[in-house]
Design a protein around this motif. Structure first.
Motif, PDB file in Angstrom:
ATOM      1  N   PRO A  69       0.826  -1.205   0.000  1.00  0.00           N
ATOM      2  CA  PRO A  69       0.000   0.000   0.000  1.00  0.00           C
ATOM      3  C   PRO A  69       0.864   1.261   0.000  1.00  0.00           C
ATOM      4  N   ILE A  70       0.245   2.354  -0.326  1.00  0.00           N
ATOM      5  CA  ILE A  70       0.916   3.650  -0.342  1.00  0.00           C
ATOM      6  C   ILE A  70       1.478   3.958   1.048  1.00  0.00           C
ATOM      7  N   GLY A  71       2.745   4.344   1.095  1.00  0.00           N
ATOM      8  CA  GLY A  71       3.332   4.812   2.347  1.00  0.00           C
ATOM      9  C   GLY A  71       3.670   3.747   3.364  1.00  0.00           C
ATOM     10  N   TYR A  72       3.583   2.470   3.002  1.00  0.00           N
ATOM     11  CA  TYR A  72       3.866   1.429   3.998  1.00  0.00           C
ATOM     12  C   TYR A  72       5.330   1.418   4.407  1.00  0.00           C
ATOM     13  N   GLU A  73       6.222   1.541   3.426  1.00  0.00           N
ATOM     14  CA  GLU A  73       7.654   1.434   3.718  1.00  0.00           C
ATOM     15  C   GLU A  73       8.144   2.535   4.653  1.00  0.00           C
ATOM     16  N   ASP A  74       7.577   3.740   4.532  1.00  0.00           N
ATOM     17  CA  ASP A  74       8.052   4.823   5.397  1.00  0.00           C
ATOM     18  C   ASP A  74       7.164   5.033   6.621  1.00  0.00           C
ATOM     19  N   ALA A  75       6.223   4.113   6.842  1.00  0.00           N
ATOM     20  CA  ALA A  75       5.401   4.195   8.052  1.00  0.00           C
ATOM     21  C   ALA A  75       6.172   3.594   9.229  1.00  0.00           C
ATOM     22  N   PRO A  76       6.260   4.296  10.347  1.00  0.00           N
ATOM     23  CA  PRO A  76       6.919   3.717  11.516  1.00  0.00           C
ATOM     24  C   PRO A  76       6.053   2.641  12.148  1.00  0.00           C
ATOM     25  N   VAL A  77       6.662   1.752  12.915  1.00  0.00           N
ATOM     26  CA  VAL A  77       5.892   0.760  13.663  1.00  0.00           C
ATOM     27  C   VAL A  77       4.935   1.500  14.595  1.00  0.00           C
ATOM     28  N   GLY A  78       3.664   1.137  14.507  1.00  0.00           N
ATOM     29  CA  GLY A  78       2.648   1.833  15.277  1.00  0.00           C
ATOM     30  C   GLY A  78       2.037   3.011  14.544  1.00  0.00           C
ATOM     31  N   GLY A  79       2.633   3.363  13.399  1.00  0.00           N
ATOM     32  CA  GLY A  79       2.132   4.471  12.598  1.00  0.00           C
ATOM     33  C   GLY A  79       1.121   4.022  11.572  1.00  0.00           C
ATOM     34  N   ALA A  80       0.539   4.996  10.859  1.00  0.00           N
ATOM     35  CA  ALA A  80      -0.526   4.714   9.911  1.00  0.00           C
ATOM     36  C   ALA A  80      -0.018   4.759   8.480  1.00  0.00           C
TER      37      ALA A  80
END
Length: 299
Positions: A69-80
């Motif tokens: 999905p969009i933005g998964y790689e730069d999402a922090p653990v616990g982030g959206a």
């Protein structure tokens, strides 16, 4: 509350957003059943006949970003991160994205407009997530024996969008099991391949400019193969599924560049999947449609 579209030839059943609550498929315009009144033929089946098995798919349900999905790689653990058509999902750990995994969901808000008995539109409000935001408008309409699903995506965020979309067409005509009485046709020569050779077992591929796929028995295990991308504008339709001896069939017309194609199924279902790549700079829009024709013809 479910929604229904109806004319002299088709009856379309559409789920209320939120009836399906998974983190994979688009909640909006989730088509659970199609009936062709000429012969009273039904087309849609669930992903699995075993309760609780699978990811909750049924009928015609599309997905954005099956690989990532969009933005998964730069999402922090616990982030959206945003899953288009669903909502903001939570990344629970540092594992790679898995489409079959259930992620916590904060659903997007949706506005629904019913236009008579032949069209319904879903407008999904974007919610900014680290600069990612996409407004999605999805319309489902019918005209004679044609069902049209139209998409409009607008990048309202500050970051570019790169994703892909496809529709998981869970078809099993009149509930008949997949087997020798079915044929899946393509208007071009087939060059199929699979990552796992065993997923091709029991499939018979016809040669020539008009490719065909047949089954020599009802498969007990899942089958799956891929096809190279192609330009859907070159063909009158991109695939056709026909059941003998009922003569009931369905074909998809997709007037866009198909970035990749695949076919998945098991004993009760076959699902041709046509993928489209979506690239949007901030402020850009993209629209495309999938058209399905439901028909009967003599055996």
């Amino acid at each position: 509350m479910a929604y229904q579209l109806k004319n002299e030839q088709l009856v379309i059943e559409i789920a209320e957003p939120g009836d399906y609550r998974g983190s994979r498929f688009d909640w909006n315009g989730f088509i659970t059943d199609v009936t062709l009144l000429d012969g009273n033929h039904s087309y849609c089946v669930p992903e699995s006949l075993v309760p609780g098995q699978g990811t909750g798919g049924a009928g015609l349900c599309n997905e954005f970003g099956i690989k990532e999905p969009i933005g998964y790689e730069d999402a922090p653990v616990g982030g959206a991160f945003p899953k288009l058509g669903v909502g903001l999902l939570t990344r629970p750990d540092d594992r790679e994205y898995d489409f079959s995994r259930a992620y916590p969901i904060k659903p997007f808000a949706t506005e629904i407009e019913m236009e008579g008995t032949r069209k319904i539109t879903f407008r999904i409000t974007p919610e900014d997530c680290r600069g990612y935001a996409v407004a999605v408008t999805k319309s489902v309409s019918i005209d004679e024996n044609r069902l049209t699903v139209q998409y409009l995506l607008h990048n309202t965020g500050t970051k570019p969008i790169l994703t892909e979309e496809y529709c998981h067409n869970f078809f099993g005509i009149d509930g008949y099991p997949i087997g020798p009485n079915y044929v899946l046709k393509f208007p071009f020569e087939l060059f199929p391949w699979a990552d796992e050779e065993e997923t091709l077992a029991g499939l018979i591929f016809g040669k020539g400019d008009a490719g065909e796929v047949r089954w020599d028995h009802t498969p007990k295990d899942p089958f799956y193969f891929r096809l190279p991308g192609f330009d859907g504008n070159k063909y009158p339709w991109v695939w056709e599924l026909l059941h003998h001896p009922s003569g009931a069939g369905v074909r998809e017309i997709s007037r866009f560049h198909v970035s990749a194609a695949a076919v998945w199924g098991i004993g009760h279902v076959v699902s041709p999947e046509m993928f489209i790549e979506v690239k949007l700079a901030p402020g850009e829009q993209k629209t495309w449609s999938r058209v399905y024709e439901f028909f009967t013809k003599p055996d």
